[in-house]
Structure formats: structure tokens, C-alpha cells
Design an enzyme around this catalytic site. Sequence first.
Site, PDB file in Angstrom:
ATOM      1  N   GLU A  65     -38.410  33.525 -44.801  1.00 45.88           N
ATOM      2  CA  GLU A  65     -39.372  33.184 -43.740  1.00 45.88           C
ATOM      3  C   GLU A  65     -40.670  33.951 -43.930  1.00 45.88           C
ATOM      4  O   GLU A  65     -41.768  33.403 -43.753  1.00 45.88           O
ATOM      5  CB  GLU A  65     -38.750  33.485 -42.374  1.00 45.88           C
ATOM      6  N   ASP A  69     -44.031  31.809 -44.555  1.00 45.13           N
ATOM      7  CA  ASP A  69     -45.134  31.937 -43.606  1.00 45.13           C
ATOM      8  C   ASP A  69     -46.460  32.092 -44.340  1.00 45.13           C
ATOM      9  O   ASP A  69     -47.471  31.482 -43.970  1.00 45.13           O
ATOM     10  CB  ASP A  69     -44.874  33.139 -42.701  1.00 45.13           C
ATOM     11  N   ASP A 138     -39.038  29.689 -37.624  1.00 47.45           N
ATOM     12  CA  ASP A 138     -38.737  30.630 -38.708  1.00 47.45           C
ATOM     13  C   ASP A 138     -37.982  29.949 -39.843  1.00 47.45           C
ATOM     14  O   ASP A 138     -38.269  30.178 -41.027  1.00 47.45           O
ATOM     15  CB  ASP A 138     -37.904  31.803 -38.180  1.00 47.45           C
ATOM     16  N   GLU A 141     -40.173  27.720 -41.976  1.00 47.88           N
ATOM     17  CA  GLU A 141     -40.949  28.533 -42.919  1.00 47.88           C
ATOM     18  C   GLU A 141     -40.063  29.056 -44.041  1.00 47.88           C
ATOM     19  O   GLU A 141     -40.510  29.166 -45.195  1.00 47.88           O
ATOM     20  CB  GLU A 141     -41.625  29.676 -42.179  1.00 47.88           C
TER      21      GLU A 141
END
EC number: 3.1.26.3
Length: 246
Positions: A65, A69, A138, A141
Site C-alpha cells: 500500500e 500510494d 489501502d 493501492e
Amino acid sequence: MADKRFFGTKTFPNQEKALKAKIMNNDAFISWIEKNLGHRPKDPALFLRAMTHPSHGNSDYQRLEFLGDRVLGLVIANWLYDLFPREPEGKLSRRLNSLVSGASCASIARIVGLPQWLRLGKQARDDGAAASDNVLGDVMEAMIGAIFLESGIEAAGKLIHKYWAPLVTGQESAPKHPKSALQEWAAAHNRRPPVYEIVSRTGPQHNPCFTIQVSIAGVGEASAEGSSKQEAQTAAAQALLDILAQ
């Protein structure tokens, strides 16, 4: 393909063996990734890890994650830079923040059918983590991070462009953050700045729910909930703006 000298993940043999044994025969999971994310996994265990909540065990999605991101932010930022050549940095930032928000990522996660594959501990599942914007955002990502690790920025960017396109093209103008808009309203009407107060915090650590009240003295107040203080403040500000617009 990403250079694993820089982007390789640390694995533990016993955990990795167990993960691979669990997923290698799950054709439905692999087919779902290929159909909905446009990627044929080379290492299915990597994608299983991207679906694994911290409540389920040690090998979870958090590192993926973290990576996804940054990949998402870079792809969207480059997209906006090309799409809006005359916009200043401030407007581009507002667009970016809206597009990479937890709510936006969670909405994409639901569109691709991600919730059905989440691996959650019993308590997290009982607490409703499968419906949490925080968790879904989350994991979305994390899946981007996994695709980047296997096939690089081009493959990850293809996925992002496919699913984020309606959000990007749907922004006719750079969205103004509700808190900023409410602050400007107060100043324009010679009022004191908005005051935000935490009314309550409920829910488990992995899926909290904050209730925030915002008020402008002599004008009015509104409350809203969110999975973070910032999210609840934003929702409360928007709720008060809606009241003021009536």
C-alpha cells in the site's frame, strides 16, 4: 519491469510457501485479477498479500500500500500536468488530493469487485472492515503496488487511467476543499472562523468512526462522521455549506 534491487519485497520462506500453496490453485482469484485489473500475476502470492489485512497475519498489504500510494500519486500528477497545462500548482494539488483520497480509491475498489477477495481476521470482519473506505482504499493501492512491482509503471498506469478516467474527466474545475470554502464564507460575511470539535470516536482501531461538529458563531452548526478526523471534518464542513446554501 521494476528493478528489484530497489523495489523487491522482503519475504519469509515459511510464510511465502504457505501463501503460494493457498493461492496457486485458486484460478478464480487469478482470473479475477486478469479480467478486472488487466494483469496476469507472475507471483500470485504477491497479490494475495495485497489482499491481506493486518488482522489476518504477519504478511499483510501495508508495504505494498505504501508503494502503490506513491505510484498512484505520480501517475495522477503526471496526468493532470498534461491535461491542464494552464492551471497553477494550487489547483492541480486540489484535483490530485481529491483523486487519490481514500474515498476515491475505495470507490474504485468496489467497482472492480475487490471486497469479495479481502482476507480479514475474524474480529476485523465482524467489525465491518470489508465495507471500510480506509481498508478498501489501502488494498486498492496495494494492488497497484503489486502490479508495479511485477510489470512497472506502464502497467500500473494503464490500470489507473482505465478506472480513474471518469473521476478525472468529471472535474470541470479544480474542486475547492470544503474546509477552505467554509473558511472563505466566514471571512466574506465578517464572521469568526469555523470551529471543529470531536463529538465522539467509536469503532475498533482498524476501522474507527469519528463524529465531528463544525460551527460558526451566530450562524449555525453541522455534524458528520468519517473514518478519520480529517474525513469527518471535511464532511461536516460540506454539510454546513449545504445548509448555508439553502
